[in-house]
Write an enzyme that holds these catalytic residues in place. Structure first.
Site, PDB file in Angstrom:
ATOM      1  CB  SER A  46      -0.957   0.000   1.189  1.00 57.33           C
ATOM      2  OG  SER A  46      -0.273  -0.119   2.408  1.00 57.33           O
ATOM      3  CD  GLU A  47       0.438   4.002   1.982  1.00 54.73           C
ATOM      4  OE1 GLU A  47      -0.504   4.767   1.730  1.00 54.73           O
ATOM      5  OE2 GLU A  47       0.297   2.918   2.595  1.00 54.73           O
ATOM      6  CB  THR A  48       7.368   1.656  -1.169  1.00 52.31           C
ATOM      7  OG1 THR A  48       6.795   0.380  -1.477  1.00 52.31           O
ATOM      8  CG2 THR A  48       8.881   1.514  -1.091  1.00 52.31           C
TER       9      THR A  48
END
Length: 300
Positions: A46-48
């Site tokens: 979902s996020e990096t």
């Protein structure tokens, strides 16, 4: 050719494949926006988070966050993951690091204990928007698969933010929470109207005295149908509960544990602390565990 040291971290848990997964590139210096976006898309979390050296004397580094489709200003679980990866990579002792984000420079505390780490993230300034009109409320409830009778009416439907806004929707039943099957297209369309991409549905229906709330978070407008355990939802929830006088508190602090991810088998727990001045939230922090799933090097 540059070798990027890359971690896959599960945040808000000590059990691999639970909590909320995030990618972390600990030596992102030299990457451009396109390359970061491609890496985030490839890792498909979902996020990096991407860590850069400091660009001024008033911080210890710069951190940026990308979903598979866009950059976001701040992210709770990816911050926990990034600071955990940095601590492991550099064998840090307990310390406080100041990182520059898109919402300003924030202090992140690394707590070392018995060779492992917990991370405390100080979030951005708390903001609470006015309530919606009945038409928007009804559209939102319908898109989420809720009836008006499911809504916990002591919880006004509002946008709360500590840097990356979420709509707070309180409901009465944990069974109903876990049964939700939202209309993601309708939620994404509504996001354009209300200028908010995240919908945090929560309930006080808990059978555990140490867990105040259970929640689920949907953000199809930025390509995340469901986020497992969301720091930028549970943190603002704390401010929302205080601002609306929904919970009791003693003194100038309120703490609670929020549990999320039950329905999708990514269970995790976030500890939220709200500091209070004049009966209003003045500072919000989230605290969490993390675990390394893997460390690798990407040549680019």
């Amino acid at each position: 050719m540059k070798k990027l040291i890359t971690y896959q971290i599960d945040s808000f848990t000590k059990e691999k494949f639970k909590g909320n997964p995030a990618g972390v590139v600990v030596n992102a210096n030299g990457l451009n926006d396109y390359e970061m976006q491609q890496i985030a898309r490839e890792l498909n979390n979902s996020e990096t988070a991407f860590l850069f050296p400091p660009d001024s004397n008033d911080c210890n580094g710069v951190i940026r966050y990308f979903t598979p489709s866009t950059e976001v200003p701040i992210c709770g679980h990816a911050t926990i993951a990034a600071m955990y990866a940095k601590a492991v990579e550099e064998n840090l002792d307990s310390c406080v690091l100041k990182f520059k984000t898109k919402i300003g420079t924030l202090p992140f505390e690394i707590i070392k204990n018995n060779g492992d780490y917990q991370i405390v993230m100080t979030q951005g300034n708390f903001e609470l928007s006015p309530t919606f009109d009945n038409d928007i409320n009804n559209r939102m409830l319908t898109a989420l698969g809720l009836e008006e009778s499911d809504w916990d009416e002591k919880c006004p439907i509002q946008i709360a933010s500590t840097g990356h806004s979420k709509v707070m929707i309180g409901i009465k039943s944990r069974a109903k929470l876990n049964a939700l099957t939202p209309n993601y297209n309708a939620l994404a369309d509504l996001s354009k109207v209300i200028n908010c991409n995240g919908y945090f549905v929560f309930t006080f229906d808990s059978d555990d005295k140490d867990i105040l709330t259970y929640g689920r978070m949907f953000a199809p407008g930025i390509g995340i149908n469901e986020d497992p355990v969301t720091g930028n939802a549970n943190g603002p929830l704390g401010g929302y509960l205080i601002e609306n006088k929904i919970v009791d508190f003693n003194g100038n602090e309120f703490e609670f544990n929020g549990r999320q991810g039950e329905k999708i088998d990514r269970l995790g727990v976030i500890k939220v602390k709200v500091k209070i001045e004049d009966n209003k939230p003045s500072l919000i922090q989230i605290k969490g565990d993390a675990v390394v799933v893997f460390r690798t090097e990407i040549a680019i």
